[in-house]
Design an enzyme around this catalytic site. Structure first.
Site, PDB file in Angstrom:
ATOM      1  N   SER A 139       0.629  -1.222  -0.003  1.00 31.59           N
ATOM      2  CA  SER A 139       0.262  -0.324  -0.332  1.00 31.59           C
ATOM      3  C   SER A 139       0.942   1.260   0.077  1.00 31.59           C
ATOM      4  CB  SER A 139      -0.882   0.182   1.253  1.00 31.59           C
ATOM      5  OG  SER A 139      -1.374   1.709   1.521  1.00 31.59           O
ATOM      6  N   TYR A 152      -1.352  -0.562  10.195  1.00 32.90           N
ATOM      7  CA  TYR A 152      -1.317  -1.057   9.227  1.00 32.90           C
ATOM      8  C   TYR A 152       0.142  -0.543   8.074  1.00 32.90           C
ATOM      9  CZ  TYR A 152      -3.894  -0.996   4.533  1.00 32.90           C
ATOM     10  OH  TYR A 152      -3.955  -1.124   3.049  1.00 32.90           O
TER      11      TYR A 152
HETATM   12  P1  NDP Z   1     -11.938  -5.777   0.827  1.00 32.80           P
HETATM   13  O1  NDP Z   1     -12.253  -5.235   2.104  1.00 32.80           O
HETATM   14  O2  NDP Z   1     -12.542  -5.558  -0.572  1.00 32.80           O
HETATM   15  O3  NDP Z   1     -10.723  -6.804   0.391  1.00 32.80           O
HETATM   16  C1  NDP Z   1     -10.539  -7.928   1.101  1.00 32.80           C
HETATM   17  C2  NDP Z   1     -10.040  -8.999   0.935  1.00 32.80           C
HETATM   18  O4  NDP Z   1      -9.596  -9.702   1.872  1.00 32.80           O
HETATM   19  C3  NDP Z   1     -11.070 -10.352   0.913  1.00 32.80           C
HETATM   20  O5  NDP Z   1     -11.371 -10.836   0.100  1.00 32.80           O
HETATM   21  C4  NDP Z   1     -11.194 -10.712   2.944  1.00 32.80           C
HETATM   22  O6  NDP Z   1     -12.021 -12.253   2.534  1.00 32.80           O
HETATM   23  C5  NDP Z   1      -9.630 -11.286   2.980  1.00 32.80           C
HETATM   24  N1  NDP Z   1      -9.532 -11.483   3.690  1.00 32.80           N
HETATM   25  C6  NDP Z   1      -9.117 -10.606   4.891  1.00 32.80           C
HETATM   26  N2  NDP Z   1      -8.802 -11.065   6.202  1.00 32.80           N
HETATM   27  C7  NDP Z   1      -8.870 -12.207   5.945  1.00 32.80           C
HETATM   28  C8  NDP Z   1      -7.918 -13.379   6.331  1.00 32.80           C
HETATM   29  N3  NDP Z   1      -7.987 -13.535   7.792  1.00 32.80           N
HETATM   30  N4  NDP Z   1      -8.412 -14.766   5.680  1.00 32.80           N
HETATM   31  C9  NDP Z   1      -8.364 -15.119   4.119  1.00 32.80           C
HETATM   32  N5  NDP Z   1      -8.695 -13.699   3.720  1.00 32.80           N
HETATM   33  C10 NDP Z   1      -8.771 -11.944   4.487  1.00 32.80           C
HETATM   34  O7  NDP Z   1     -10.819  -4.800   0.356  1.00 32.80           O
HETATM   35  P2  NDP Z   1      -9.097  -4.960  -0.218  1.00 32.80           P
HETATM   36  O8  NDP Z   1      -9.414  -5.413  -1.516  1.00 32.80           O
HETATM   37  O9  NDP Z   1      -9.416  -3.188  -0.996  1.00 32.80           O
HETATM   38  O10 NDP Z   1      -8.311  -5.304   0.020  1.00 32.80           O
HETATM   39  C11 NDP Z   1      -7.105  -6.010  -0.711  1.00 32.80           C
HETATM   40  C12 NDP Z   1      -5.541  -5.498  -0.787  1.00 32.80           C
HETATM   41  O11 NDP Z   1      -5.359  -4.428  -0.892  1.00 32.80           O
HETATM   42  C13 NDP Z   1      -5.432  -5.779   0.909  1.00 32.80           C
HETATM   43  O12 NDP Z   1      -4.525  -6.038   1.311  1.00 32.80           O
HETATM   44  C14 NDP Z   1      -5.828  -3.732   1.251  1.00 32.80           C
HETATM   45  O13 NDP Z   1      -5.257  -4.142   2.122  1.00 32.80           O
HETATM   46  C15 NDP Z   1      -4.967  -3.758   0.602  1.00 32.80           C
HETATM   47  N6  NDP Z   1      -5.227  -2.557  -0.526  1.00 32.80           N
HETATM   48  C16 NDP Z   1      -6.072  -1.969   0.203  1.00 32.80           C
HETATM   49  C17 NDP Z   1      -6.389  -0.205  -0.117  1.00 32.80           C
HETATM   50  C18 NDP Z   1      -7.821   0.341  -0.644  1.00 32.80           C
HETATM   51  O14 NDP Z   1      -7.884   1.572  -0.690  1.00 32.80           O
HETATM   52  N7  NDP Z   1      -8.434  -0.388  -0.726  1.00 32.80           N
HETATM   53  C19 NDP Z   1      -5.815   0.104  -1.203  1.00 32.80           C
HETATM   54  C20 NDP Z   1      -3.924  -0.733  -1.010  1.00 32.80           C
HETATM   55  C21 NDP Z   1      -3.621  -1.987  -0.674  1.00 32.80           C
HETATM   56  P3  NDP Z   1     -12.610 -12.917   3.328  1.00 32.80           P
HETATM   57  O15 NDP Z   1     -13.219 -12.205   4.468  1.00 32.80           O
HETATM   58  O16 NDP Z   1     -13.697 -13.183   2.869  1.00 32.80           O
HETATM   59  O17 NDP Z   1     -11.824 -13.559   4.307  1.00 32.80           O
HETATM   60  C1  8X3 Z   2      -4.498   1.833   1.785  1.00 35.73           C
HETATM   61  C2  8X3 Z   2      -4.727   2.994   1.770  1.00 35.73           C
HETATM   62  O1  8X3 Z   2      -5.091   5.992   1.088  1.00 35.73           O
HETATM   63  O2  8X3 Z   2      -6.426   4.326   2.311  1.00 35.73           O
HETATM   64  O3  8X3 Z   2      -4.582   1.066   1.739  1.00 35.73           O
HETATM   65  O4  8X3 Z   2      -3.989   4.592   3.130  1.00 35.73           O
HETATM   66  S1  8X3 Z   2      -4.770   4.566   2.074  1.00 35.73           S
END
Ligand code: NDP
Ligand code: 8X3
Length: 252
Positions: A139, A152
């Site tokens: 991120s 985070y």
């Molecule tokens: P979502 O919350 O939409 O998706 C997160 C996914 O992670 C879900 O499919 C969830 O599946 C899975 N997950 C969470 N905890 C667990 C666990 N303990 N075991 C297995 N699976 C898990 O968020 P995003 O798509 O945004 O997030 C995806 C990645 O991108 C993350 O690593 C996040 O930190 C990162 N990210 C997100 C950003 C944003 O602004 N959205 C920016 C930068 C990075 P389930 O709950 O079914 O297990």
């Molecule tokens: C999450 C991105 O910009 O919300 O990974 O910190 S931000």
């Protein structure tokens, strides 16, 4: 030639779900993992069991990862791309409004989860030969500190450095490693971060034009399809409306 296989952690939502769609619609087989079985089953029902194999697994539970990977059927081996995507942020506030339990869950999920999954899947990637790749989701929060980013951001800094270290350890193996570092994206991320405030998740991005899950899916597709001799070490992506680095939610 058999269709290539991608294993996606967190394929139930956001980046992971969009990436599953992108690859399943374009000739890849998908191993979709996550905790929410109903969503995994819906994904499999959409594309069929020949195209999508599902593993219900929590990345904080090493035994579930080990079993899920060991049970991958022959038709979904070897694995050509591992998309280490499962992750979460918990809490938006700086100290003292923090919960130690949130810090623990973020470390268990964003750090230990990535390590366990990588360790289990590496032999299947090695078996794929040239062109295999790992895409780890970091991120921009791993580069730019902001109040409330705390563990985070630190966990995502770990993901970036781990990606570089792993790439060194994999020298000579032909397995590529990329640290993919998005900024603000509209997924369920904010709902999870606010302990289930899905209403806020809907309005939070009003007035902004965030990254969409499909944008990240397109990037993963591009990464997985680079020529075999090319390794993209890292990619940092922000929406134009976001500047480094305090998210809008913390400015309200
Ligand atoms: P979502 O919350 O939409 O998706 C997160 C996914 O992670 C879900 O499919 C969830 O599946 C899975 N997950 C969470 N905890 C667990 C666990 N303990 N075991 C297995 N699976 C898990 O968020 P995003 O798509 O945004 O997030 C995806 C990645 O991108 C993350 O690593 C996040 O930190 C990162 N990210 C997100 C950003 C944003 O602004 N959205 C920016 C930068 C990075 P389930 O709950 O079914 O297990
Ligand atoms: C999450 C991105 O910009 O919300 O990974 O910190 S931000």
């Amino acid at each position: 030639m058999a269709d290539p296989v991608i294993l996606i952690t967190g394929a139930t939502s956001g980046f992971g779900r969009a990436t599953a769609d992108r690859f399943a619609q374009n000739g890849w087989k998908v191993i979709a993992t996550g905790r929410r079985t109903d969503r995994l089953e819906a994904l499999q029902a959409q594309y069929g069991a020949e195209r999508v194999h599902v593993i219900e697994m929590d990345v904080t539970k090493p035994e579930e990862i080990a079993k899920g990977v060991a049970d991958i059927p022959e038709g979904f081996r070897p694995v050509k791309c591992l998309f280490n995507n499962s992750g979460l942020a918990l809490g938006t506030k700086p100290w003292p409004d923090i919960r130690l339990e949130d810090w623990r869950v973020m470390v268990e999920t964003n750090i230990m989860g990535v390590l366990h999954v990588t360790h289990e899947v590496l032999p299947l990637l090695k078996a794929a030969g040239r062109g295999a790749s790992i895409v780890n989701v970091g991120s921009i929060a791993g580069r730019f500190a902001y109040p409330g980013g705390n563990v985070y951001g630190a966990s995502k800094a770990f993901v970036r450095q781990f990606s570089y270290e792993l790439r060194c350890d994999l020298e000579g193996s032909d397995i590529r490693v990329t640290s993919l570092e998005p900024g603000m994206a509209k997924t369920e991320f904010t709902a999870v971060r606010t302990y289930g405030d899905y209403a806020l998740n809907e309005t939070f991005y009003d007035g902004a034009e965030p990254i969409l899950p499909e944008d990240i899916a397109e990037t993963v597709w591009w990464l997985a399809n680079r020529p075999d001799h090319i390794n993209i070490n890292s990619i940092e992506i922000m929406p134009v409306c976001q500047v480094p680095a305090i998210p809008k939610i913390l400015r309200k």
